[in-house]
Scaffold this active site. Structure first.
Site, PDB file in Angstrom:
ATOM      1  N   LYS A  48       0.841  -1.198   0.000  1.00  0.00           N
ATOM      2  CA  LYS A  48       0.000   0.000   0.000  1.00  0.00           C
ATOM      3  C   LYS A  48       0.881   1.256   0.000  1.00  0.00           C
ATOM      4  CE  LYS A  48      -3.662  -2.431   2.411  1.00  0.00           C
ATOM      5  NZ  LYS A  48      -4.301  -2.782   3.676  1.00  0.00           N
ATOM      6  N   GLN A  92      -4.495  -1.799   9.905  1.00  0.00           N
ATOM      7  CA  GLN A  92      -4.369  -3.082   9.215  1.00  0.00           C
ATOM      8  C   GLN A  92      -4.934  -4.199  10.100  1.00  0.00           C
ATOM      9  OE1 GLN A  92      -3.436  -3.446   6.055  1.00  0.00           O
ATOM     10  NE2 GLN A  92      -3.669  -5.670   6.102  1.00  0.00           N
ATOM     11  N   ASP A 115     -10.885   2.676   4.590  1.00  0.00           N
ATOM     12  CA  ASP A 115     -11.282   1.274   4.427  1.00  0.00           C
ATOM     13  C   ASP A 115     -12.793   1.130   4.253  1.00  0.00           C
ATOM     14  OD1 ASP A 115      -9.227  -0.656   4.406  1.00  0.00           O
ATOM     15  OD2 ASP A 115      -8.837  -0.349   6.545  1.00  0.00           O
TER      16      ASP A 115
HETATM   17  N1  GUN Z   1      -6.629  -7.017   6.145  1.00  0.00           N
HETATM   18  C1  GUN Z   1      -6.949  -7.713   5.028  1.00  0.00           C
HETATM   19  N2  GUN Z   1      -7.606  -6.915   4.156  1.00  0.00           N
HETATM   20  C2  GUN Z   1      -7.686  -5.690   4.730  1.00  0.00           C
HETATM   21  C3  GUN Z   1      -8.248  -4.451   4.315  1.00  0.00           C
HETATM   22  O1  GUN Z   1      -8.828  -4.306   3.228  1.00  0.00           O
HETATM   23  N3  GUN Z   1      -8.118  -3.423   5.188  1.00  0.00           N
HETATM   24  C4  GUN Z   1      -7.517  -3.565   6.391  1.00  0.00           C
HETATM   25  N4  GUN Z   1      -7.453  -2.511   7.185  1.00  0.00           N
HETATM   26  N5  GUN Z   1      -6.984  -4.701   6.812  1.00  0.00           N
HETATM   27  C5  GUN Z   1      -7.071  -5.760   5.975  1.00  0.00           C
END
Ligand code: GUN
Length: 274
Positions: A48, A92, A115
C-alpha cells in the site's frame, strides 16, 4: 474464456488516481496503523505504501508491538482524527485478540475511514446512501466488472464468504447494483449445487473451495482468495485449470483481485473530505 486482467485494469485506475491527486489543492496523507509482525500484514502495508508513493500520496506507517493496549491505539487514532493534515486513516487487520477491533474501527472519523469499515460508512452503504468510502476489495471487484462491461443487474451473484472485509460488503454492493444475491459460508449445505446456478461467482474464503467443473457455462468467476499451496506457489480459492474451461470470464491469482484492491484503496485515499 476471457481473463479479467486486474493488473492491467489496476494500472489504468492508478493512472487516473495519480492525475486526480496532481490536481488536488489539499494533498492526501494516508496514515496506516500496523500492530505486531504478522508477515502477510507487513507485506500488504508495504504494498500500500509503495502504491501510494508512486501516485503522489504521502504515507505514514505507525507501528506498534503486538502487546500494545487498546487505549494507546484509540489515543493515536484520536490524534490522527484531530490532525488536519491527515486525510486517511486505516488500521491493518487482523488485530491481536486482546484488542476489540470494533472499538478501534468506530473510533476513526468516518470522513477519514479509507477502508469504509466504520459503522456510519457501512450503514450508509446498506441504506443505499453515499458513504464517504466503500470497502476497497468489493469496490475494486466492481471496477473490474465495469471495465469488462459485466453488469450485475438481474444476474444471480453467489458470494462465498461472509467477512466484514469482503463477503458482506460485496453482497450488499451487488444487491445495490440489482443483482439477486446468495451468500454462502461454512454452514451452507449443497454449496456445489448453488455454485452451478451462479451467473457471477465470487469466492473469498482462503481455501481451495471452487473445484468443480460445474460452474455455469459462460459465468463470471472472481477469485478473492490468495494463499500459498503445499509447494509454496501463490494460489486462490478456484481451481483455475478446471473452472476456466467452462466459465466465460475468470480473474487469475495472482494478477486479479489483489492489484484491484490496492488501486481501489488508492482511489479512496485520494478522496479528501477534511
Ligand atoms: N486485512 C486484510 N484486508 C484488509 C483491508 O482491506 N483493510 C484492512 N485494514 N486490513 C485488511
Amino acid at each position: 474464456m476471457i481473463l479479467l486482467d486486474g493488473k492491467k485494469v489496476s494500472e489504468r485506475v492508478l493512472d487516473d488516481v495519480k492525475e486526480r491527486v496532481e490536481h488536488l489543492d489539499k494533498k492526501p496523507f494516508l496514515n496506516v496503523i500496523l500492530v505486531g509482525n504478522n508477515p502477510a500484514s507487513i507485506i500488504y502495508v508495504n504494498n500500500k505504501r509503495k502504491a501510494a508513493e508512486k501516485i503522489g500520496i504521502r504515507t505514514n506507517i505507525i507501528e506498534f508491538p503486538c502487546d500494545v493496549d487498546e487505549k494507546t491505539l484509540l489515543d493515536t487514532i484520536d490524534e490522527l482524527n484531530k490532525d488536519n493534515s491527515v486525510t486517511g486513516i486505516m488500521v491493518q487487520l487482523p488485530l491481536p485478540e486482546h484488542i476489540n477491533k470494533n472499538n478501534v474501527i468506530k473510533s476513526i472519523l468516518p470522513q477519514k475511514d479509507v477502508d469504509g469499515f466504520h459503522p456510519e460508512n457501512v450503514g450508509k452503504m446498506v441504506l443505499g446512501l453515499e458513504p464517504y468510502f466503500y470497502p476497497a476489495t468489493p469496490q475494486g471487484i466492481l471496477m473490474l466488472l465495469d471495465e469488462y462491461k459485466i453488469n450485475p443487474e438481474g444476474k444471480h451473484a453467489v458470494v462465498i464468504g461472509r467477512s466484514n472485509i469482503v463477503g458482506k460488503p460485496m453482497s450488499q454492493m451487488l444487491l445495490n447494483r440489482n443483482a439477486t444475491v446468495t451468500v454462502c459460508h461454512s454452514y451452507t449445505p449443497n454449496l456445489d449445487e448453488i455454485i452451478k446456478t451462479a451467473d457471477i461467482l465470487i469466492s473469498a474464503v482462503g481455501k481451495k473451495i471452487v473445484r468443480c467443473k460445474m460452474v455455469k457455462k459462460n459465468s463470471v468467476v472472481i477469485d478473492v482468495g490468495i494463499f500459498r499451496d503445499a509447494n509454496g506457489k501463490l494460489t486462490g480459492d478456484v481451481d483455475f485449470d478446471i473452472v476456466s474451461s467452462s466459465c466465460g470470464f475468470i480473474s487469475p491469482v495472482p494478477g486479479g483481485v489483489g492489484p484491484m484492491t490496492i488501486a481501489s484503496l488508492m482511489y479512496n485515499a485520494s478522496k479528501v473530505y477534511c
